[in-house]
Design an enzyme around this catalytic site. Structure first.
Site, mmCIF file in Angstrom:
data_model
loop_
_atom_site.group_PDB
_atom_site.id
_atom_site.type_symbol
_atom_site.label_atom_id
_atom_site.label_comp_id
_atom_site.label_asym_id
_atom_site.label_seq_id
_atom_site.Cartn_x
_atom_site.Cartn_y
_atom_site.Cartn_z
ATOM 1 N N ASN A 147 44.109 50.288 102.235
ATOM 2 C CA ASN A 147 43.287 49.542 101.276
ATOM 3 C C ASN A 147 44.128 48.458 100.610
ATOM 4 O O ASN A 147 45.301 48.307 100.927
ATOM 5 C CB ASN A 147 42.657 50.492 100.243
ATOM 6 C CG ASN A 147 43.718 51.277 99.505
ATOM 7 O OD1 ASN A 147 44.511 50.712 98.767
ATOM 8 N ND2 ASN A 147 43.764 52.583 99.729
ATOM 9 N N ASP B 194 40.387 58.293 100.911
ATOM 10 C CA ASP B 194 39.595 59.522 100.797
ATOM 11 C C ASP B 194 39.531 60.267 102.121
ATOM 12 O O ASP B 194 39.393 61.479 102.156
ATOM 13 C CB ASP B 194 38.174 59.181 100.336
ATOM 14 C CG ASP B 194 38.188 58.672 98.895
ATOM 15 O OD1 ASP B 194 38.934 59.256 98.086
ATOM 16 O OD2 ASP B 194 37.488 57.688 98.591
ATOM 17 N N LYS C 260 48.482 54.704 122.040
ATOM 18 C CA LYS C 260 47.581 53.683 121.517
ATOM 19 C C LYS C 260 46.177 53.862 122.129
ATOM 20 O O LYS C 260 46.060 54.024 123.349
ATOM 21 C CB LYS C 260 48.152 52.304 121.874
ATOM 22 C CG LYS C 260 47.440 51.189 121.193
ATOM 23 C CD LYS C 260 48.076 49.854 121.519
ATOM 24 C CE LYS C 260 47.187 48.756 120.990
ATOM 25 N NZ LYS C 260 47.396 47.513 121.652
ATOM 26 N N PHE D 2 42.561 56.989 87.393
ATOM 27 C CA PHE D 2 42.075 55.616 87.432
ATOM 28 C C PHE D 2 40.741 55.613 88.161
ATOM 29 O O PHE D 2 40.495 56.464 89.012
ATOM 30 C CB PHE D 2 43.079 54.709 88.165
ATOM 31 C CG PHE D 2 44.115 54.134 87.239
ATOM 32 C CD1 PHE D 2 45.044 54.958 86.623
ATOM 33 C CD2 PHE D 2 44.152 52.767 86.965
ATOM 34 C CE1 PHE D 2 45.985 54.434 85.758
ATOM 35 C CE2 PHE D 2 45.089 52.233 86.100
ATOM 36 C CZ PHE D 2 46.009 53.069 85.490
ATOM 37 N N LYS E 280 36.354 65.170 88.125
ATOM 38 C CA LYS E 280 37.721 65.513 88.530
ATOM 39 C C LYS E 280 38.395 66.423 87.510
ATOM 40 O O LYS E 280 39.324 67.147 87.846
ATOM 41 C CB LYS E 280 38.544 64.241 88.713
ATOM 42 C CG LYS E 280 37.900 63.284 89.712
ATOM 43 C CD LYS E 280 38.893 62.713 90.657
ATOM 44 C CE LYS E 280 38.214 61.735 91.598
ATOM 45 N NZ LYS E 280 39.057 61.349 92.705
HETATM 46 N N1 CTP Z 1 42.467 60.090 93.773
HETATM 47 C C1 CTP Z 1 43.364 61.042 94.216
HETATM 48 N N2 CTP Z 1 43.241 61.562 95.481
HETATM 49 C C2 CTP Z 1 42.245 61.160 96.283
HETATM 50 C C3 CTP Z 1 41.310 60.176 95.840
HETATM 51 C C4 CTP Z 1 41.468 59.656 94.586
HETATM 52 O O1 CTP Z 1 44.285 61.415 93.484
HETATM 53 N N3 CTP Z 1 42.131 61.670 97.487
HETATM 54 C C5 CTP Z 1 42.589 59.604 92.401
HETATM 55 C C6 CTP Z 1 43.030 58.169 92.272
HETATM 56 O O2 CTP Z 1 44.444 58.089 92.179
HETATM 57 C C7 CTP Z 1 42.357 57.766 90.972
HETATM 58 C C8 CTP Z 1 41.088 58.593 90.941
HETATM 59 O O3 CTP Z 1 41.321 59.671 91.825
HETATM 60 O O4 CTP Z 1 43.118 58.158 89.854
HETATM 61 C C9 CTP Z 1 39.843 57.893 91.333
HETATM 62 O O5 CTP Z 1 39.997 57.269 92.577
HETATM 63 P P1 CTP Z 1 38.784 56.478 93.211
HETATM 64 O O6 CTP Z 1 39.201 55.973 94.538
HETATM 65 O O7 CTP Z 1 38.235 55.492 92.211
HETATM 66 O O8 CTP Z 1 37.715 57.629 93.315
HETATM 67 P P2 CTP Z 1 37.280 58.528 94.484
HETATM 68 O O9 CTP Z 1 37.527 59.942 94.114
HETATM 69 O O10 CTP Z 1 37.883 58.083 95.763
HETATM 70 O O11 CTP Z 1 35.726 58.294 94.456
HETATM 71 P P3 CTP Z 1 34.866 57.092 95.110
HETATM 72 O O12 CTP Z 1 35.683 56.567 96.265
HETATM 73 O O13 CTP Z 1 33.609 57.768 95.528
HETATM 74 O O14 CTP Z 1 34.668 56.079 94.022
#
Ligand code: CTP
Length: 409
Positions: free
Chosen positions: A210, A278, A288, A325, A343
């Site tokens: 990302n 995620d 590959k 965050f 969370k």
């Molecule tokens: N986070 C984490 N581990 C993951 C996904 C997210 O620790 N596998 C943490 C990020 O570091 C951040 C928070 O969760 O502090 C929110 O991350 P975000 O990407 O906004 O949320 P998601 O849980 O991925 O939800 P969505 O993608 O549905 O918005």
């Protein structure tokens, strides 16, 4: 308590112009600076600009009778809490290492009873020369502090270590010195931070990632360190330099990040800034994936561990304060508040990362909403370093107060 103050010795190097910016930055952070300009330094910046920015007289000459009547060089050398030499040229370092005292700057360095922080700046070959390295070793064994030099393009056209640290980095080092000298508000507190993206391999050449740069997380790590915390920074792949003075653990994937965090606990506080993927490809192939076999049209994925959620919901050894965050593209406040509850973290720092937003991922500024159990606060747009400083202050206050009410309860 009076504000901390420094005596800034500006040597003769191109980087001298950055010392003017340093005076401004220190002032902004409540540190007063008084300047000494060497003869060579005065070839690059003027005593008038140093005096105008510092709001103090700029000293240049050892044998100036007026200066000596006002404040003798011995008194001057003890007038501040810390001496900063920036740029610290090869000549100034050599003089200080060998106890030479033939001008105001070198005499001051010899006469002082205060610690000295050097920000070296010189040509890469001069820096690497055995004489400079010998002088550096001597200065260090005499108790000198060091910030930089950094590696990069040099004014002389060469590349390598020798560039003076940026004013922000020098100001950070000054602030960190004062925090530890004063027993900073986070002294003795251990803080875990995740930052940057994760890379989830699909095959040996491709990965899912990302746009996160890690900038905000690294700035938070530096700001917490400046307040005296023992910081562990677990970072995904980034291109920015590791913040100095923090324990740095480099990882690539979400699972490695989870592992590193579990090993780094217990901590008093965890700040999860990382943009963790995620999902990861369900199968990582050894070879590959070939286009003609259609292997890239349908990529089965599997869910990654949620690090923030795992830490927030720990039964044993949960940090006293867990900060997450939430990067959102729409309905920021509502989504972030739901995320905080889901969370189980104490605070959420929400920001709008939609393509039209002013502060989208990758930029130098951020505009956030801090959501706690007491409500939400929208902060005005500001540089990421400033967001980091304010957040670090809030964390310091929270950790010194009574136990927080857990969002998960
Ligand atoms: N986070 C984490 N581990 C993951 C996904 C997210 O620790 N596998 C943490 C990020 O570091 C951040 C928070 O969760 O502090 C929110 O991350 P975000 O990407 O906004 O949320 P998601 O849980 O991925 O939800 P969505 O993608 O549905 O918005």
């Amino acid at each position: 308590m009076t504000d901390p103050s420094i005596l800034l010795i500006i040597g003769g190097g191109v980087a001298a112009y950055k010392s003017l910016e340093l005076i401004r930055e220190l002032k902004r952070r409540g540190v007063a600076a008084r300047g000494i300009l060497t003869k060579a330094g005065a070839e690059f910046v003027t005593p008038l600009s140093v005096a105008s920015l510092s709001g103090e007289k700029c000293y240049t000459d050892l044998f100036d009778l007026t200066d000596e009547a006002e404040m003798g060089h011995i008194e001057l050398s003890r007038s501040a809490d810390l001496l900063v030499v920036a740029p610290a040229t090869a000549d100034l370092m050599a003089k200080a290492a060998n106890g030479l005292a033939n001008d105001l700057a070198s005499t001051t360095l010899l006469a002082t009873d205060k610690p000295v922080l050097y920000a070296p700046a010189m040509n890469v070959r001069m820096w690497a020369h055995p004489a400079t390295q010998r002088n550096l070793k001597t200065l260090k064994s005499d108790g000198a502090l060091l910030v930089g030099p950094n590696e990069g393009d040099m004014a002389c056209g060469e590349f390598g270590p020798g560039r003076m640290a940026e004013p922000m980095e020098i100001a950070d080092a000054v602030e960190a010195y004062f925090a530890s000298a004063a027993g900073g508000p986070l002294n003795g507190k251990r803080i875990l931070i995740t930052a940057g993206p994760t890379h989830e391999a699909l095959d040996p050449v491709r990965y899912i990632a990302n746009r996160s740069t890690g900038k905000q997380g690294y700035a938070i790590a530096a700001a917490l360190r400046n307040l005296g915390a023992d910081v562990v920074l677990v970072s995904g792949p980034t291109t920015i330099p590791d913040p100095k003075g923090v324990e740095f653990i480099r990882v690539e994937t979400a699972r490695q990040m989870m592992d590193a965090c579990e090993k780094a606990l217990p901590a008093d506080c965890a700040v999860c800034c990382a943009a963790v993927a995620d999902y990861r490809p369900a199968i990582e192939t050894e070879h590959k994936i070939k286009k003609e076999r259609g292997g890239l049209t349908n990529i089965p994925v599997t869910e990654n561990p949620d690090i923030l959620k795992t830490i927030s919901q720990l039964k044993d050894g949960r940090p006293k304060l867990v900060v997450g965050f939430a990067a959102e593209t729409d309905d920021v406040l509502c989504h972030a508040e739901v995320k905080r509850k889901r969370k189980g973290c104490d605070w959420i720092v929400a920001n709008d990362v939609s393509p039209g937003a002013h502060c989208a991922m990758g930029g130098g500024k951020n505009s956030i909403i801090l959501i706690t159990d007491k409500g939400d606060e929208a902060w005005p747009e500001m540089p990421k370093e400033e967001v980091a400083r304010r957040l670090a202050d809030r964390i310091a206050r929270a950790l010194s107060g009574p136990t927080l009410v857990k969002a998960a309860e």
